[in-house]
Design a protein around this motif. Structure first.
Motif, PDB file in Angstrom:
ATOM      1  N   PHE A  44       0.813  -1.217   0.000  1.00 14.84           N
ATOM      2  CA  PHE A  44       0.000   0.000   0.000  1.00 14.84           C
ATOM      3  C   PHE A  44       0.853   1.277   0.000  1.00 14.84           C
TER       4      PHE A  44
ATOM      5  N   LYS B 140      -4.146  -0.803  -4.929  1.00 19.21           N
ATOM      6  CA  LYS B 140      -3.933   0.295  -3.976  1.00 19.21           C
ATOM      7  C   LYS B 140      -4.969   1.407  -4.209  1.00 19.21           C
TER       8      LYS B 140
ATOM      9  N   ALA C  10      -8.156   0.359  -2.766  1.00 14.14           N
ATOM     10  CA  ALA C  10      -8.073   0.554  -1.314  1.00 14.14           C
ATOM     11  C   ALA C  10      -8.269   2.026  -0.952  1.00 14.14           C
TER      12      ALA C  10
ATOM     13  N   HIS D 172     -10.979   3.649   1.531  1.00 13.04           N
ATOM     14  CA  HIS D 172     -10.486   4.449   2.650  1.00 13.04           C
ATOM     15  C   HIS D 172     -11.188   5.807   2.671  1.00 13.04           C
TER      16      HIS D 172
ATOM     17  N   CYS E 282      -5.755  -7.903   3.665  1.00 14.95           N
ATOM     18  CA  CYS E 282      -5.595  -6.891   4.719  1.00 14.95           C
ATOM     19  C   CYS E 282      -5.480  -7.562   6.092  1.00 14.95           C
TER      20      CYS E 282
ATOM     21  N   MET F 235      -2.100  -9.249   6.498  1.00 16.66           N
ATOM     22  CA  MET F 235      -1.013  -8.266   6.678  1.00 16.66           C
ATOM     23  C   MET F 235      -1.043  -7.675   8.089  1.00 16.66           C
ATOM     24  N   LEU F 236      -2.238  -7.496   8.640  1.00 11.05           N
ATOM     25  CA  LEU F 236      -2.352  -6.918   9.985  1.00 11.05           C
ATOM     26  C   LEU F 236      -1.935  -7.898  11.084  1.00 11.05           C
TER      27      LEU F 236
ATOM     28  N   ARG G  75       3.600  -6.739   8.825  1.00 11.54           N
ATOM     29  CA  ARG G  75       3.400  -5.458   9.534  1.00 11.54           C
ATOM     30  C   ARG G  75       4.687  -4.655   9.588  1.00 11.54           C
TER      31      ARG G  75
ATOM     32  N   PHE H  51       5.633  -2.183   6.811  1.00 12.55           N
ATOM     33  CA  PHE H  51       5.016  -0.854   6.710  1.00 12.55           C
ATOM     34  C   PHE H  51       5.905   0.145   7.437  1.00 12.55           C
TER      35      PHE H  51
ATOM     36  N   THR I 254      -0.299   3.608   7.885  1.00 12.15           N
ATOM     37  CA  THR I 254      -0.592   2.535   6.916  1.00 12.15           C
ATOM     38  C   THR I 254      -1.387   1.412   7.575  1.00 12.15           C
TER      39      THR I 254
ATOM     40  N   CYS J 130      -4.945   0.164   6.404  1.00 10.96           N
ATOM     41  CA  CYS J 130      -5.208  -1.255   6.141  1.00 10.96           C
ATOM     42  C   CYS J 130      -6.484  -1.722   6.866  1.00 10.96           C
TER      43      CYS J 130
END
Length: 328
Positions: free
Chosen positions: A27, A134, A137, A141, A235, A238-239, A245, A248, A253, A257
């Motif tokens: 991202f 992206k 996203a 967002h 997402c 990744m979190l 993580r 980032f 970010t 996410c």
């Protein structure tokens, strides 16, 4: 035997990964390839106005006091004029937000076309076309941030109602006001429907996605809903994965996410016939809610509320008690 055991373990792990798509979506640094550039430029031209829209909405104070004074003193011409002159520029601003939603709708349809077309699967598209992913996203967002601000600002609907009442009254008296050249009756009707929604931008995206599905009859609906569920899964992974993580460079970010994950869940829930919460859903809802609940409460309360109050199927009988309890 030990190797056989290891092989079985790998099979289990691979199955887990296959169930929920699993790759790093950059991202922060994704750049368009030559194949993405045309659509990317088109979307970029829309997104470049998104921050100014949010700043404008955040600064929206409304004309509440002027309207109250005018209503309480119906025979005071000066107060009537003061209220009217306060409301007109606000209505022009509300028109700009509404027109931006139409541009966003077109942008989303172009993106969906690129991210769902054969021969690639939605997962392959998102992994290969990271710059478009992206931008998708960024649309989500923006949508959540816009709707959050709109929900906290009752002045918007009050101002617009006053505007419409005044226009109607003047039409009865055969008065034509200059602002009607800017916001005519048809435009006012469309804006009225838009602002009557609790989450107008999300509704716009939801309608755009549903429209895209019905227009592209040769494209299975799964191509579109899988694109959404893949984004949610990516997402979440990744979190919850320290290795991802740590790639980032900013806390912002992570927030981005989380907001994208929630936005795409809500969109999936509105577009998919049985929604995001059913047992057959391709989104690991328990995992997504768990990831949110592991963050500091003040940073995610708005996102948990978005799942509680703006989804479509949370209160269906098919939603497990466990998921409902997690969102209590």
């Amino acid at each position: 035997m030990r190797f056989a055991g290891m092989g079985n373990l790998l099979k289990v792990l691979t199955r887990e990964i296959e169930n929920y798509p699993h790759f790093f979506l950059d991202f922060e640094n994704a750049q368009p390839t030559d194949g993405e550039r045309e659509v990317w430029n088109q979307i970029s031209a829309v997104l470049q106005d998104s921050e100014s829209m949010l700043a404008d909405l955040q600064a929206y104070k409304g004309a509440g006091q002027e309207i109250r004074d005018a209503i309480q003193n119906p025979n005071d011409i000066q107060l009537q004029e003061k209220a009217w002159n306060s409301v007109c520029p606000l209505v022009v601003r509300l028109k700009r937000f509404y027109e931006f939603s139409l541009r966003l709708e077109k942008a989303l349809q172009s993106l969906l076309e690129s991210l769902t077309c054969p021969p690639y699967t939605p997962t392959q598209h998102l992994e290969r076309e990271q710059a478009l992913a992206k931008e998708f996203a960024e649309i989500l967002h923006f949508t959540l941030r816009f709707d959050e601000l709109k929900m906290r600002n009752p002045a918007i609907q009050n101002d617009f109602s006053y505007y419409r009442r005044t226009i109607s009254r003047n039409r009865i008296n055969n008065m034509h006001l200059d602002i009607e050249n800017e916001v005519n009756n048809e435009m006012a009707n469309r804006m009225s429907l838009f602002y009557a929604e609790a989450t107008p931008m999300l509704k716009t995206l939801s309608n755009a996605t549903t429209h895209f599905v019905s227009e592209n009859k040769t494209l299975p609906i799964e191509n579109t809903t899988d694109c959404l569920s893949t984004m949610a899964s990516v997402c979440k992974v990744m979190l919850e994965t320290p290795e991802y993580r740590s790639r980032f460079t900013s806390e912002e970010t992570l927030m981005f996410c989380m907001r994208v994950m929630v936005g795409v869940i809500i969109l999936y829930d509105h577009v998919h016939p049985v929604g995001a919460f059913s047992k057959t859903s391709k989104i690991d809802m328990k995992g997504c809610i768990k990831v949110l609940k592991e963050q500091p409460p003040d940073t995610v309360e708005g996102l948990l509320n978005a799942l509680r109050f703006t989804t479509k199927h949370l209160n269906d009988e098919s939603t497990s008690k466990q998921i409902r309890a997690m969102l209590q």
